[in-house]
Scaffold this motif. Sequence first.
Motif, PDB file in Angstrom:
ATOM      1  N   CYS A  10      41.023  43.843  39.299  1.00 40.14           N
ATOM      2  CA  CYS A  10      40.035  44.377  40.317  1.00 40.14           C
ATOM      3  C   CYS A  10      40.468  43.665  41.494  1.00 40.14           C
ATOM      4  O   CYS A  10      40.731  42.468  41.594  1.00 40.14           O
ATOM      5  CB  CYS A  10      38.859  43.884  39.832  1.00 40.14           C
ATOM      6  N   TYR A  24      33.534  48.166  41.337  1.00 38.17           N
ATOM      7  CA  TYR A  24      34.930  48.711  41.772  1.00 38.17           C
ATOM      8  C   TYR A  24      35.459  49.857  40.743  1.00 38.17           C
ATOM      9  O   TYR A  24      35.641  49.613  39.726  1.00 38.17           O
ATOM     10  CB  TYR A  24      36.054  47.711  42.047  1.00 38.17           C
ATOM     11  N   CYS A  41      36.365  48.381  37.185  1.00 39.75           N
ATOM     12  CA  CYS A  41      36.254  46.836  36.819  1.00 39.75           C
ATOM     13  C   CYS A  41      34.630  46.707  35.855  1.00 39.75           C
ATOM     14  O   CYS A  41      33.945  47.394  36.163  1.00 39.75           O
ATOM     15  CB  CYS A  41      35.703  46.147  38.260  1.00 39.75           C
ATOM     16  N   CYS A  90      29.972  44.350  39.986  1.00 40.15           N
ATOM     17  CA  CYS A  90      31.073  44.428  40.965  1.00 40.15           C
ATOM     18  C   CYS A  90      31.242  45.955  41.310  1.00 40.15           C
ATOM     19  O   CYS A  90      30.973  46.427  42.545  1.00 40.15           O
ATOM     20  CB  CYS A  90      32.147  44.100  40.330  1.00 40.15           C
ATOM     21  N   ARG A 103      38.663  43.236  44.185  1.00 43.38           N
ATOM     22  CA  ARG A 103      37.355  42.498  44.511  1.00 43.38           C
ATOM     23  C   ARG A 103      37.193  41.118  43.900  1.00 43.38           C
ATOM     24  O   ARG A 103      36.823  40.307  44.414  1.00 43.38           O
ATOM     25  CB  ARG A 103      36.119  43.505  44.621  1.00 43.38           C
ATOM     26  N   CYS A 104      37.382  41.224  42.492  1.00 41.10           N
ATOM     27  CA  CYS A 104      37.015  39.969  41.631  1.00 41.10           C
ATOM     28  C   CYS A 104      38.033  39.724  40.637  1.00 41.10           C
ATOM     29  O   CYS A 104      37.737  38.544  40.092  1.00 41.10           O
ATOM     30  CB  CYS A 104      35.569  40.326  41.175  1.00 41.10           C
TER      31      CYS A 104
END
Length: 162
Positions: A4, A31, A24, A29, A6-7
């Motif tokens: 991911c 995503y 994700c 999250c 983002r995370c």
Amino acid sequence: MAFCPRCATPLEERIVDGRRREACPREGCGYVLWDNPLPVVAAIVEHEGGILLVRQAGWPEKFFGLVTGFLEKGETPEEGVLREVKEELDLDGRVVSLVGVYPFVQRNQVIIAYHVKAEGTPHLGEELEAFKAIPPDKLRPWGMGTGHAVRDWLEKRGAGKP
Ligand SMILES: [Zn+2]
């Protein structure tokens, strides 16, 4: 495995909007790797009566294709295709017509193809290994990607002649 952006959790396959996608799994999250097709502009470059085809770096020796490229942010497709003609061949072009829009599923792209008339003396850009000029009568469309645009352009051109 993809992570991911983002995370950094490893993505998992799941059904989102009716399709299997990488997403994700982390709570909160959300995503989703949509993997939407990218637009690519392509130019049938007419220069001094010939059509200029180019060989990208890494292509086989006999392989030539149209000038192509991705759009820059904020650019119209017309601006993008003329910029690519300038970058790849150092020619100043103008868009004559939109030839067509073609899905290129194998590469997850959508090709937007233009007929461009160009002036100047061609010089090889950094991304290219070679270019060549072909009389339109000798031009033969290839079976995939930008070849469909060449086919349509030749058909239209032929229809305008006796
Ligand atoms: Zn995430």
